[in-house]
Design a protein around this motif. Sequence first.
Motif, PDB file in Angstrom:
ATOM      1  N   SER A  81      23.578  54.126  40.553  1.00 30.87           N
ATOM      2  CA  SER A  81      24.307  54.886  41.574  1.00 30.87           C
ATOM      3  C   SER A  81      25.411  54.038  42.214  1.00 30.87           C
ATOM      4  O   SER A  81      26.062  54.484  43.159  1.00 30.87           O
ATOM      5  CB  SER A  81      23.343  55.359  42.669  1.00 30.87           C
ATOM      6  N   ASP A  82      25.616  52.830  41.703  1.00 32.01           N
ATOM      7  CA  ASP A  82      26.625  51.936  42.256  1.00 32.01           C
ATOM      8  C   ASP A  82      27.449  51.349  41.119  1.00 32.01           C
ATOM      9  O   ASP A  82      26.964  50.519  40.342  1.00 32.01           O
ATOM     10  CB  ASP A  82      25.970  50.822  43.070  1.00 32.01           C
ATOM     11  N   LEU A  83      28.698  51.782  41.013  1.00 30.49           N
ATOM     12  CA  LEU A  83      29.585  51.301  39.957  1.00 30.49           C
ATOM     13  C   LEU A  83      30.528  50.211  40.453  1.00 30.49           C
ATOM     14  O   LEU A  83      31.360  49.728  39.683  1.00 30.49           O
ATOM     15  CB  LEU A  83      30.404  52.472  39.398  1.00 30.49           C
ATOM     16  N   ARG A  84      30.385  49.800  41.711  1.00 30.08           N
ATOM     17  CA  ARG A  84      31.285  48.773  42.255  1.00 30.08           C
ATOM     18  C   ARG A  84      31.194  47.444  41.509  1.00 30.08           C
ATOM     19  O   ARG A  84      32.240  46.820  41.248  1.00 30.08           O
ATOM     20  CB  ARG A  84      31.033  48.602  43.747  1.00 30.08           C
ATOM     21  N   PRO A  85      29.996  46.975  41.130  1.00 29.17           N
ATOM     22  CA  PRO A  85      29.945  45.732  40.342  1.00 29.17           C
ATOM     23  C   PRO A  85      30.699  45.848  39.016  1.00 29.17           C
ATOM     24  O   PRO A  85      31.380  44.902  38.600  1.00 29.17           O
ATOM     25  CB  PRO A  85      28.451  45.521  40.114  1.00 29.17           C
ATOM     26  N   ASN A  86      30.601  47.009  38.364  1.00 30.41           N
ATOM     27  CA  ASN A  86      31.297  47.213  37.092  1.00 30.41           C
ATOM     28  C   ASN A  86      32.804  47.248  37.298  1.00 30.41           C
ATOM     29  O   ASN A  86      33.569  46.639  36.524  1.00 30.41           O
ATOM     30  CB  ASN A  86      30.846  48.523  36.449  1.00 30.41           C
ATOM     31  N   LEU A  87      33.245  47.935  38.351  1.00 32.68           N
ATOM     32  CA  LEU A  87      34.672  48.016  38.634  1.00 32.68           C
ATOM     33  C   LEU A  87      35.236  46.649  39.017  1.00 32.68           C
ATOM     34  O   LEU A  87      36.357  46.288  38.617  1.00 32.68           O
ATOM     35  CB  LEU A  87      34.921  49.021  39.760  1.00 32.68           C
ATOM     36  N   THR A  88      34.470  45.879  39.773  1.00 30.47           N
ATOM     37  CA  THR A  88      34.909  44.537  40.154  1.00 30.47           C
ATOM     38  C   THR A  88      35.033  43.648  38.923  1.00 30.47           C
ATOM     39  O   THR A  88      35.995  42.880  38.780  1.00 30.47           O
ATOM     40  CB  THR A  88      33.914  43.914  41.150  1.00 30.47           C
ATOM     41  N   LYS A  89      34.080  43.769  38.018  1.00 31.40           N
ATOM     42  CA  LYS A  89      34.102  42.979  36.781  1.00 31.40           C
ATOM     43  C   LYS A  89      35.324  43.320  35.929  1.00 31.40           C
ATOM     44  O   LYS A  89      35.929  42.433  35.307  1.00 31.40           O
ATOM     45  CB  LYS A  89      32.820  43.232  35.990  1.00 31.40           C
ATOM     46  N   LEU A  90      35.722  44.581  35.914  1.00 28.62           N
ATOM     47  CA  LEU A  90      36.872  44.987  35.107  1.00 28.62           C
ATOM     48  C   LEU A  90      38.191  44.477  35.682  1.00 28.62           C
ATOM     49  O   LEU A  90      39.183  44.364  34.951  1.00 28.62           O
ATOM     50  CB  LEU A  90      36.923  46.511  34.997  1.00 28.62           C
ATOM     51  N   ALA A  91      38.211  44.167  36.986  1.00 29.83           N
ATOM     52  CA  ALA A  91      39.400  43.612  37.648  1.00 29.83           C
ATOM     53  C   ALA A  91      40.649  44.452  37.360  1.00 29.83           C
ATOM     54  O   ALA A  91      41.653  43.964  36.837  1.00 29.83           O
ATOM     55  CB  ALA A  91      39.619  42.157  37.204  1.00 29.83           C
ATOM     56  N   LEU A  92      40.593  45.704  37.727  1.00 31.42           N
ATOM     57  CA  LEU A  92      41.705  46.613  37.485  1.00 31.42           C
ATOM     58  C   LEU A  92      42.923  46.209  38.324  1.00 31.42           C
ATOM     59  O   LEU A  92      42.792  45.828  39.485  1.00 31.42           O
ATOM     60  CB  LEU A  92      41.288  48.041  37.835  1.00 31.42           C
ATOM     61  N   LYS A  93      44.087  46.297  37.722  1.00 31.22           N
ATOM     62  CA  LYS A  93      45.316  45.938  38.426  1.00 31.22           C
ATOM     63  C   LYS A  93      46.470  46.802  37.916  1.00 31.22           C
ATOM     64  O   LYS A  93      46.318  47.584  36.972  1.00 31.22           O
ATOM     65  CB  LYS A  93      45.633  44.462  38.224  1.00 31.22           C
ATOM     66  N   LYS A  94      47.619  46.646  38.549  1.00 30.36           N
ATOM     67  CA  LYS A  94      48.794  47.424  38.192  1.00 30.36           C
ATOM     68  C   LYS A  94      49.135  47.226  36.720  1.00 30.36           C
ATOM     69  O   LYS A  94      49.141  46.103  36.217  1.00 30.36           O
ATOM     70  CB  LYS A  94      49.986  47.001  39.063  1.00 30.36           C
ATOM     71  N   GLY A  95      49.406  48.317  36.041  1.00 31.00           N
ATOM     72  CA  GLY A  95      49.722  48.262  34.614  1.00 31.00           C
ATOM     73  C   GLY A  95      48.538  48.615  33.738  1.00 31.00           C
ATOM     74  O   GLY A  95      48.704  48.889  32.551  1.00 31.00           O
TER      75      GLY A  95
END
Length: 254
Positions: free
Chosen positions: A187-201
């Motif tokens: 129920s928590d995708l924040r660790p996955n999103l942090t790991k992906l390190a999404l940025k501009k582009g």
Amino acid sequence: VIAVSNKGRGNDIRIGATVALTGTLASQGQAEYNGLRLAAEDINAAGGIGGRLVRVVGEDNQGDQKAAVSSVQKLLAADNVHLIFSGFTHITKAVSPIVKRSNRPMFYHSSDNTIAADSPLFFKDYFDVGRSGEDLARQLKSDGYTRAKLLTEISDACKLGMDAFKKSATDKGIVIVSEDSYAGTTSDLRPNLTKLALKKGDALVACSWRHSNILIKQMDELGIISVPSYQFYAPFLTQSQTDEMRTLFSKNGT
């Protein structure tokens, strides 16, 4: 056990439906069951099929594979249904060997083509998740993105979709920079999103169908809502149909 009608039971056409009427998949399961019931009512109001009434016999599988197996065994043996209706890939895969041995037809609501390929009596009524993966890759290319980061639930359907996306993306010169996955129970995708390190582009490609509302909300919480997401299943799901979710999907450009 839920039955639409007992009228004409001796000569009726019985559809056995294993559906998630309770549990985490209930919103979709209830819609499936209601659709079957309404169709049966319409058919019967028009005189049935060859003069025979259609009766839907439903069993609640709670979205659980073991419960689904038990429900189908009962529908086939005790209720003596003429055909089976099933929804969701994991449920349908669990019950398909039993239905196949019974030599009865099965109609199923899932994006997995391989189940239908297993028997000439099995029929899929849903979109093709592999083709959707190809469509998403085509859209990324059209939108000018050359970098993609992937996030996917661990499931058969998502694997089919992501495999098709990756093949098509590679053919189109889109680089898969990184990818991560998570269990369907999370129920928590924040660790996955942090790991992906999404940025501009970057563009996020997500197969997060029952987590779509969680994903978009936590992207906003992490300050990465401006990174566009391309999703296999998203805003049309029941849990996404709130003003808050619609605003976030629009803000993201999902």
